[in-house]
Design a protein around this motif. Structure first.
Motif, PDB file in Angstrom:
ATOM      1  N   ARG A 183       0.833  -1.210   0.000  1.00 59.14           N
ATOM      2  CA  ARG A 183       0.000   0.000   0.000  1.00 59.14           C
ATOM      3  C   ARG A 183       0.863   1.254   0.000  1.00 59.14           C
ATOM      4  O   ARG A 183       0.456   2.294  -0.507  1.00 59.14           O
ATOM      5  N   PHE A 184       2.066   1.162   0.585  1.00 60.27           N
ATOM      6  CA  PHE A 184       2.956   2.312   0.614  1.00 60.27           C
ATOM      7  C   PHE A 184       3.474   2.654  -0.782  1.00 60.27           C
ATOM      8  O   PHE A 184       4.021   3.734  -1.001  1.00 60.27           O
ATOM      9  N   LEU A 185       3.319   1.704  -1.714  1.00 63.56           N
ATOM     10  CA  LEU A 185       3.723   1.938  -3.101  1.00 63.56           C
ATOM     11  C   LEU A 185       2.510   2.259  -3.969  1.00 63.56           C
ATOM     12  O   LEU A 185       2.571   2.164  -5.193  1.00 63.56           O
ATOM     13  N   VAL A 223       9.860   0.994   0.507  1.00 64.31           N
ATOM     14  CA  VAL A 223       8.752   0.830   1.453  1.00 64.31           C
ATOM     15  C   VAL A 223       9.094   1.504   2.778  1.00 64.31           C
ATOM     16  O   VAL A 223       8.260   2.189   3.380  1.00 64.31           O
ATOM     17  N   THR A 224      10.325   1.309   3.241  1.00 68.30           N
ATOM     18  CA  THR A 224      10.761   1.928   4.491  1.00 68.30           C
ATOM     19  C   THR A 224      10.759   3.445   4.376  1.00 68.30           C
ATOM     20  O   THR A 224      10.346   4.159   5.304  1.00 68.30           O
ATOM     21  N   ARG A 225      11.196   3.944   3.236  1.00 67.64           N
ATOM     22  CA  ARG A 225      11.264   5.397   3.042  1.00 67.64           C
ATOM     23  C   ARG A 225       9.878   6.024   2.992  1.00 67.64           C
ATOM     24  O   ARG A 225       9.640   7.083   3.578  1.00 67.64           O
ATOM     25  N   ARG A 226       8.936   5.359   2.324  1.00 69.17           N
ATOM     26  CA  ARG A 226       7.610   5.936   2.124  1.00 69.17           C
ATOM     27  C   ARG A 226       6.613   5.537   3.200  1.00 69.17           C
ATOM     28  O   ARG A 226       5.543   6.134   3.316  1.00 69.17           O
ATOM     29  N   GLY A 227       6.953   4.504   3.981  1.00 67.39           N
ATOM     30  CA  GLY A 227       6.050   4.039   5.021  1.00 67.39           C
ATOM     31  C   GLY A 227       6.154   4.879   6.278  1.00 67.39           C
ATOM     32  O   GLY A 227       6.970   5.800   6.375  1.00 67.39           O
ATOM     33  N   PRO A 228       5.334   4.548   7.289  1.00 66.84           N
ATOM     34  CA  PRO A 228       5.386   5.282   8.558  1.00 66.84           C
ATOM     35  C   PRO A 228       6.633   4.918   9.341  1.00 66.84           C
ATOM     36  O   PRO A 228       7.375   4.007   8.981  1.00 66.84           O
ATOM     37  N   SER A 233       4.269   2.319  12.429  1.00 65.82           N
ATOM     38  CA  SER A 233       4.034   1.089  11.685  1.00 65.82           C
ATOM     39  C   SER A 233       3.524  -0.014  12.599  1.00 65.82           C
ATOM     40  O   SER A 233       2.612  -0.752  12.249  1.00 65.82           O
ATOM     41  N   GLN A 234       4.102  -0.105  13.806  1.00 67.11           N
ATOM     42  CA  GLN A 234       3.658  -1.134  14.735  1.00 67.11           C
ATOM     43  C   GLN A 234       2.225  -0.874  15.174  1.00 67.11           C
ATOM     44  O   GLN A 234       1.424  -1.793  15.305  1.00 67.11           O
ATOM     45  N   ARG A 235       1.887   0.422  15.400  1.00 66.08           N
ATOM     46  CA  ARG A 235       0.523   0.753  15.794  1.00 66.08           C
ATOM     47  C   ARG A 235      -0.446   0.417  14.672  1.00 66.08           C
ATOM     48  O   ARG A 235      -1.530  -0.116  14.899  1.00 66.08           O
ATOM     49  N   TRP A 236      -0.040   0.693  13.422  1.00 66.25           N
ATOM     50  CA  TRP A 236      -0.897   0.359  12.280  1.00 66.25           C
ATOM     51  C   TRP A 236      -1.086  -1.144  12.168  1.00 66.25           C
ATOM     52  O   TRP A 236      -2.175  -1.637  11.904  1.00 66.25           O
ATOM     53  N   GLU A 237      -0.009  -1.915  12.411  1.00 64.05           N
ATOM     54  CA  GLU A 237      -0.106  -3.371  12.363  1.00 64.05           C
ATOM     55  C   GLU A 237      -1.090  -3.869  13.409  1.00 64.05           C
ATOM     56  O   GLU A 237      -1.910  -4.742  13.154  1.00 64.05           O
TER      57      GLU A 237
END
Length: 280
Positions: A183-185, A223-228, A233-237
């Motif tokens: 989704r980050f892409l 993905v790391t660059r564009r993700g939270p 990220s852990q909270r989203w997971e």
């Protein structure tokens, strides 16, 4: 394929997994694509395989075989010929019929028992060989998952097949996370519960609706660059996937440690049969 299995069972008393292996063996020599008509798959003989047009495929050399087997330990269960009296064979991590090569990076030592179990398990996915072949060449799990979804041209893909393709070459116990990270892409993927026509079980299936070109360089890095951030990220997971206890069956050939012990992983909550869910 249903008719082939029924005929082989009636005439020769052959189990479905053995019949699937026969089809897989034929693909070493013939171009035999699977065509879906409704909920069934049919095979169409299109001629000899590319590797066969120039002659018979060469077997692995004795030198390469010795190099692969020099560890004298099964890469899956860890047993050895000296300690457990097993016989080791050379196994293709990515099957040759799925686009695997004879390069040493794609070869590993397996005992005959593990090798047989892996062949039987992979044979259940041979009808998807063309799609797997398109996806297996990508070096990253994100890419293999994405290419597999794209190869189905908007059709539903079973989660079990995604797990197999994501784990080609190296087991991925977090393939669901890699799937969600697309989704980050700017990919859009939906999921639904659907009955498997072969087993009758209710499984989760996925379908890609929007995809984007792969970034230059590493997909994981992008993905790391564009993700939270890691904390976000852990909270989203935690919010997007309820942690449900699940253990791969002991006989699962992709289970680390030779399938001797299960590996706890996360599963998303199930939806009623037929209900779609926007994954991201």
């Amino acid at each position: 394929m249903v008719e082939i299995r029924a005929y082989m069972a009636e005439e020769f008393g052959e189990a479905p997994s053995q019949t699937d292996r026969r089809v897989r063996d034929m693909r070493r020599h013939f171009h035999l694509p699977a065509v879906q008509v409704g909920k069934y798959y049919y095979y169409k003989l299109m001629g000899r395989a590319e590797a066969e047009k120039g002659g018979v495929r060469k077997s692995i050399s004795s030198r390469l075989r010795a190099e692969v087997l020099q560890s004298q330990r099964c890469a899956q269960c860890g047993r050895t010929p000296s300690g457990h009296h097993v016989v080791l064979v050379v196994d293709h991590k990515v099957p040759w019929s799925w686009g695997g090569t004879d390069d040493i990076g794609n070869l590993q030592p397996l005992c005959e028992e593990c090798n047989s179990g892996k062949r039987d398990f992979y044979a259940t996915y041979d009808r998807y060989a063309d799609q797997i072949r398109e996806a297996s060449g990508h070096p990253e799990p994100h890419g293999r998952i994405g290419e597999l979804l794209k190869s189905f041209s908007g059709e539903w893909v079973p989660s079990s097949l995604i797990e197999v393709v994501a784990s080609l070459g190296q087991y991925q116990n977090d393939w669901q996370r890699r799937l969600r990270e697309l989704r980050f892409l700017d990919w859009k993927i939906i999921s639904k519960r659907k009955k498997d026509p072969d087993t009758g079980r209710i499984n989760v299936w996925y379908r890609v609706e929007v995809w984007k070109p792969w970034p230059e360089g590493s997909i994981r890095a992008e993905v790391t660059r564009r993700g939270p951030s890691n904390k976000s990220s852990q909270r989203w997971e935690d919010e997007s996937a309820e942690a449900l206890p699940f253990t791969l069956p002991a006989e699962h050939p992709l289970t680390p440690g030779g399938g001797r012990e299960g590996v706890p992983i996360k599963r998303r909550p199930s939806l009623p049969d037929g209900q779609d869910e926007a994954l991201f």
